[in-house]
Design a protein around this motif. Structure first.
Motif, PDB file in Angstrom:
ATOM      1  N   LEU A   1       0.830  -1.219   0.000  1.00  0.00           N
ATOM      2  CA  LEU A   1       0.000   0.000   0.000  1.00  0.00           C
ATOM      3  C   LEU A   1       0.860   1.264   0.000  1.00  0.00           C
ATOM      4  O   LEU A   1       0.562   2.225  -0.709  1.00  0.00           O
ATOM      5  CB  LEU A   1      -0.946  -0.005   1.202  1.00  0.00           C
ATOM      6  CG  LEU A   1      -2.175  -0.907   1.045  1.00  0.00           C
ATOM      7  CD1 LEU A   1      -2.831  -1.168   2.390  1.00  0.00           C
ATOM      8  CD2 LEU A   1      -3.191  -0.308   0.072  1.00  0.00           C
ATOM      9  N   PHE A   2       1.943   1.265   0.801  1.00  0.00           N
ATOM     10  CA  PHE A   2       2.854   2.427   0.810  1.00  0.00           C
ATOM     11  C   PHE A   2       3.387   2.674  -0.603  1.00  0.00           C
ATOM     12  O   PHE A   2       3.474   3.802  -1.057  1.00  0.00           O
ATOM     13  CB  PHE A   2       4.044   2.197   1.755  1.00  0.00           C
ATOM     14  CG  PHE A   2       3.705   2.197   3.226  1.00  0.00           C
ATOM     15  CD1 PHE A   2       2.677   2.977   3.732  1.00  0.00           C
ATOM     16  CD2 PHE A   2       4.422   1.411   4.119  1.00  0.00           C
ATOM     17  CE1 PHE A   2       2.374   2.978   5.085  1.00  0.00           C
ATOM     18  CE2 PHE A   2       4.123   1.399   5.480  1.00  0.00           C
ATOM     19  CZ  PHE A   2       3.092   2.186   5.964  1.00  0.00           C
ATOM     20  N   LYS A   3       3.733   1.582  -1.279  1.00  0.00           N
ATOM     21  CA  LYS A   3       4.288   1.690  -2.631  1.00  0.00           C
ATOM     22  C   LYS A   3       3.233   2.246  -3.598  1.00  0.00           C
ATOM     23  O   LYS A   3       3.531   3.111  -4.429  1.00  0.00           O
ATOM     24  CB  LYS A   3       4.765   0.303  -3.088  1.00  0.00           C
ATOM     25  CG  LYS A   3       5.547   0.320  -4.377  1.00  0.00           C
ATOM     26  CD  LYS A   3       6.102  -1.076  -4.682  1.00  0.00           C
ATOM     27  CE  LYS A   3       6.602  -1.161  -6.111  1.00  0.00           C
ATOM     28  NZ  LYS A   3       6.908  -2.546  -6.488  1.00  0.00           N
ATOM     29  N   ALA A   4       1.998   1.754  -3.481  1.00  0.00           N
ATOM     30  CA  ALA A   4       0.920   2.217  -4.365  1.00  0.00           C
ATOM     31  C   ALA A   4       0.621   3.699  -4.134  1.00  0.00           C
ATOM     32  O   ALA A   4       0.404   4.460  -5.082  1.00  0.00           O
ATOM     33  CB  ALA A   4      -0.336   1.375  -4.141  1.00  0.00           C
TER      34      ALA A   4
ATOM     35  N   GLU B   1      -0.356   1.749 -12.036  1.00  0.00           N
ATOM     36  CA  GLU B   1      -1.131   0.516 -12.275  1.00  0.00           C
ATOM     37  C   GLU B   1      -0.490  -0.739 -11.678  1.00  0.00           C
ATOM     38  O   GLU B   1      -1.148  -1.515 -10.992  1.00  0.00           O
ATOM     39  CB  GLU B   1      -1.314   0.334 -13.790  1.00  0.00           C
ATOM     40  CG  GLU B   1      -2.430  -0.616 -14.154  1.00  0.00           C
ATOM     41  CD  GLU B   1      -2.636  -0.724 -15.665  1.00  0.00           C
ATOM     42  OE1 GLU B   1      -3.039  -1.799 -16.105  1.00  0.00           O
ATOM     43  OE2 GLU B   1      -2.359   0.263 -16.377  1.00  0.00           O
ATOM     44  N   GLN B   2       0.787  -0.911 -11.925  1.00  0.00           N
ATOM     45  CA  GLN B   2       1.484  -2.112 -11.437  1.00  0.00           C
ATOM     46  C   GLN B   2       1.500  -2.153  -9.909  1.00  0.00           C
ATOM     47  O   GLN B   2       1.261  -3.198  -9.295  1.00  0.00           O
ATOM     48  CB  GLN B   2       2.921  -2.137 -11.995  1.00  0.00           C
ATOM     49  CG  GLN B   2       3.767  -3.325 -11.556  1.00  0.00           C
ATOM     50  CD  GLN B   2       3.205  -4.664 -12.012  1.00  0.00           C
ATOM     51  OE1 GLN B   2       2.629  -4.770 -13.098  1.00  0.00           O
ATOM     52  NE2 GLN B   2       3.328  -5.691 -11.189  1.00  0.00           N
ATOM     53  N   ALA B   3       1.777  -0.999  -9.295  1.00  0.00           N
ATOM     54  CA  ALA B   3       1.834  -0.926  -7.826  1.00  0.00           C
ATOM     55  C   ALA B   3       0.459  -1.200  -7.213  1.00  0.00           C
ATOM     56  O   ALA B   3       0.345  -1.882  -6.186  1.00  0.00           O
ATOM     57  CB  ALA B   3       2.353   0.438  -7.389  1.00  0.00           C
ATOM     58  N   VAL B   4      -0.586  -0.674  -7.851  1.00  0.00           N
ATOM     59  CA  VAL B   4      -1.947  -0.907  -7.354  1.00  0.00           C
ATOM     60  C   VAL B   4      -2.310  -2.393  -7.492  1.00  0.00           C
ATOM     61  O   VAL B   4      -2.906  -2.990  -6.583  1.00  0.00           O
ATOM     62  CB  VAL B   4      -2.979  -0.016  -8.093  1.00  0.00           C
ATOM     63  CG1 VAL B   4      -4.407  -0.417  -7.746  1.00  0.00           C
ATOM     64  CG2 VAL B   4      -2.747   1.451  -7.734  1.00  0.00           C
ATOM     65  N   ALA B   5      -1.916  -2.998  -8.602  1.00  0.00           N
ATOM     66  CA  ALA B   5      -2.189  -4.433  -8.811  1.00  0.00           C
ATOM     67  C   ALA B   5      -1.519  -5.274  -7.720  1.00  0.00           C
ATOM     68  O   ALA B   5      -2.112  -6.221  -7.194  1.00  0.00           O
ATOM     69  CB  ALA B   5      -1.697  -4.861 -10.193  1.00  0.00           C
ATOM     70  N   GLU B   6      -0.293  -4.897  -7.355  1.00  0.00           N
ATOM     71  CA  GLU B   6       0.424  -5.619  -6.285  1.00  0.00           C
ATOM     72  C   GLU B   6      -0.274  -5.435  -4.942  1.00  0.00           C
ATOM     73  O   GLU B   6      -0.405  -6.383  -4.161  1.00  0.00           O
ATOM     74  CB  GLU B   6       1.878  -5.130  -6.198  1.00  0.00           C
ATOM     75  CG  GLU B   6       2.754  -5.651  -7.328  1.00  0.00           C
ATOM     76  CD  GLU B   6       4.119  -4.956  -7.385  1.00  0.00           C
ATOM     77  OE1 GLU B   6       4.573  -4.424  -6.347  1.00  0.00           O
ATOM     78  OE2 GLU B   6       4.729  -4.950  -8.477  1.00  0.00           O
TER      79      GLU B   6
END
Length: 215
Positions: A109-112, A119-124
């Motif tokens: 979540l911190f990364k997103a 997009e990639q960070a949210v998918a993770e």
């Protein structure tokens, strides 16, 4: 003789708020010592020489560090509403899921948030949140009908994420994808003991704008 309880922390920290919520659950009176993390007090460095971080709980002069360690200590040291289950297996499960939140969910979540909803960070982040969504199946709280260690560990998800979404105009946790997490968040932050431990939402929105807002 009454216990002397001090909590060293900063108001906007989700990790400090975990400890406040645990203290509220047990009905423990405490003194909150606000730290300036850019100029840490001698007490903080003395009480937590390893990490020099908040939160630190000082109980009758004895310091305890690391938020989830402190929450477990509070559960052991004071009677009243239990934070961990009594059953050995259920207790192990609660510890497991609290660790999943810290090691998997929060970093994703911190990364997103830091990537402005890339997009990639949210998918993770969604991949990690799905585990929690599944874990809430048929339950009001992670602890069943009552708040437990896992709910307290996930305070950031319940309260901070919404403030970040508002500040940055991104969507991380949507009702169509995570209906149980959304419902759990509402139930959790509306509990009085939780509400009393949380900072004002507008402070968090302002923080996320300052920290991650586009220049």
């Amino acid at each position: 003789m009454a216990d002397e309880v001090k909590l060293y922390g900063v108001g906007g920290s989700p990790f400090v708020c975990r400890v406040k919520i645990a203290l509220n659950l047990k009905g423990i009176k405490y003194e909150f010592v606000e730290e300036d993390l850019s100029n840490k007090s001698a007490d903080l460095i003395k009480y937590n020489p390893v990490h020099k971080k908040v939160p630190v709980l000082v109980h009758n002069g004895t310091p305890i560090s690391e938020s989830l360690v402190i929450v477990e200590y509070i559960d052991d040291a004071w009677k009243g509403v239990p934070i961990l289950p009594q059953d050995a297996y259920e207790k192990a499960q609660a510890r497991f899921w609290a660790k999943v939140v810290d090691d998997k969910s929060l970093p994703a979540l911190f990364k997103a948030i830091g990537s402005h909803g890339q997009e990639q960070a949210v998918a993770e982040a969604h991949e990690q949140l799905q585990f929690l969504e599944n874990e809430l199946e048929g339950k009001k709280f992670f602890g069943g009908d009552n708040i437990n260690l896992v709910d307290i560990s996930a305070t950031f998800i319940a309260y901070w994420v919404g403030a970040a979404e508002e500040a940055l105009g991104i969507k991380l946790v949507t009702k169509d994808k995570f209906p149980k997490i959304i419902e759990w968040s509402a139930n959790y932050v509306n509990c009085q003991v939780v509400k009393d431990g949380l900072p004002p939402r507008e402070n968090l929105v302002a923080f996320f704008k300052r920290r991650f807002g586009k220049a």
